[in-house]
Motif scaffolding. Sequence first.
Motif, PDB file in Angstrom:
ATOM      1  N   ASP A 157      -9.571   2.931  -3.087  1.00  0.00           N
ATOM      2  CA  ASP A 157     -10.070   1.592  -3.749  1.00  0.00           C
ATOM      3  C   ASP A 157     -10.648   1.826  -5.067  1.00  0.00           C
ATOM      4  O   ASP A 157     -10.400   2.583  -5.700  1.00  0.00           O
ATOM      5  CB  ASP A 157     -11.150   1.282  -2.640  1.00  0.00           C
TER       6      ASP A 157
ATOM      7  N   ARG B 128      -8.690  -3.873   1.405  1.00  0.00           N
ATOM      8  CA  ARG B 128      -8.044  -3.057   2.508  1.00  0.00           C
ATOM      9  C   ARG B 128      -8.910  -2.857   3.574  1.00  0.00           C
ATOM     10  O   ARG B 128     -10.287  -2.442   3.323  1.00  0.00           O
ATOM     11  CB  ARG B 128      -7.416  -1.764   2.147  1.00  0.00           C
TER      12      ARG B 128
ATOM     13  N   PRO C 172       0.892  -1.198  -0.032  1.00  0.00           N
ATOM     14  CA  PRO C 172      -0.002  -0.132  -0.231  1.00  0.00           C
ATOM     15  C   PRO C 172       0.863   1.279  -0.050  1.00  0.00           C
ATOM     16  O   PRO C 172       1.959   1.043   0.215  1.00  0.00           O
ATOM     17  CB  PRO C 172      -0.852  -0.048   1.275  1.00  0.00           C
TER      18      PRO C 172
ATOM     19  N   TYR D  92      -4.286  -5.068   4.805  1.00  0.00           N
ATOM     20  CA  TYR D  92      -4.169  -4.716   3.177  1.00  0.00           C
ATOM     21  C   TYR D  92      -3.448  -5.998   2.609  1.00  0.00           C
ATOM     22  O   TYR D  92      -2.540  -6.582   2.762  1.00  0.00           O
ATOM     23  CB  TYR D  92      -3.175  -3.594   2.901  1.00  0.00           C
TER      24      TYR D  92
ATOM     25  N   GLU E 232      -4.380  -0.579   9.021  1.00  0.00           N
ATOM     26  CA  GLU E 232      -4.980  -1.198   8.101  1.00  0.00           C
ATOM     27  C   GLU E 232      -4.615  -2.601   7.679  1.00  0.00           C
ATOM     28  O   GLU E 232      -3.236  -2.832   7.977  1.00  0.00           O
ATOM     29  CB  GLU E 232      -5.099  -0.567   6.839  1.00  0.00           C
TER      30      GLU E 232
END
Length: 350
Positions: free
Chosen positions: A284, A250, A58, A174, A172
């Motif tokens: 996203d 995510r 990410p 991911y 997060e």
Amino acid sequence: MTIEAVKDYYGKTLAGSADLKTNACCDPGDMPPHIRAALRDIHPEVLDRYYGCGLVVPAAIKGARILDLGCGAGRDVFVLSRLTGETGHVTGIDMTPEQLAVARRHVDGHARAYGYPKPNVDFIEAYIEDIGALDLKPASFDVIVSNCVINLSPDKEAVLRGAWKLLKPGGELYFADIYADRRLPAHVKEYPVLLGECLGGALYWNDFLNLAKRAGFADPRLVADRPIEIGEASIRAALGAARFFSATYRLFKLEGLEPACEDHGQAVIYKGGIPECEDVFVLDKHHAIEKGRIFPVCGNTFRMLNETRFAPHFDFIGDMSRHFGIFAGCGTNIPFDTDAKGAATSGACC
């Protein structure tokens, strides 16, 4: 097929990625230039033992503390190690001793290649279902990644709950994984090659979304996806009509996200400054935010940008004090007829 059999499949049966029977475990072709550049410095032995299905790098991870679930021989760990820089740190967890032996052999070599005074990675042998019980500090990771591994776990909910426990608020998960368009019959889940190749353990995509929500991740966001092609006739026959997809999601650790995309009259302006995303930041699959443009967002998206590591790169307009209903275009619409022609004429109770 037990988890021990999966462990043997990746530790003993597969000598390298060339031994795979399907294309489920491979990267998509449109790899960003900065990741392609980072891969050039990865040792060939590490690259040869890669079995992932997507990209799990990410944006905005400089200086981040990162955990890789099912790290294998360490390809993604070393890529993330380079991109997070010497002030960051990456921990890899895997259940397969043979894979970890390859990774550990190349820790010092990669640190030298990156010009670091000391390595910024470490590896732990463990099952990813157990991460919540390991000697890892709760709420201590900025990002958790995983590449085509959670589908192999017999207790996926334990993995997700463990990830929630270890992430910092606003952190997060991911990760890339394989999903099916339906629930798979028992004989598919027990087919050794299918499970080892990340198909037999694939969740029905809607079951995954509900599982993620039960673990605390209230609004999973799909980042990218691609269909899986299965050419070998015997494998295709065993799968029946089921279709499979590699998908990257995510999941943010944010308490109190709403169950739907609600419109509070909010907007964001991307100021730029995120490496490799100078002109457009992609949150996203449905949010590609151009630099300098006022971009209306729902309440959840507002929080995903305002309460995470992305906040310094945005200006924020509005708050949660007003509500205008469901956010237009987010997949949920008012269920009622909104014109006179659809109205009932025979009374209220009908």
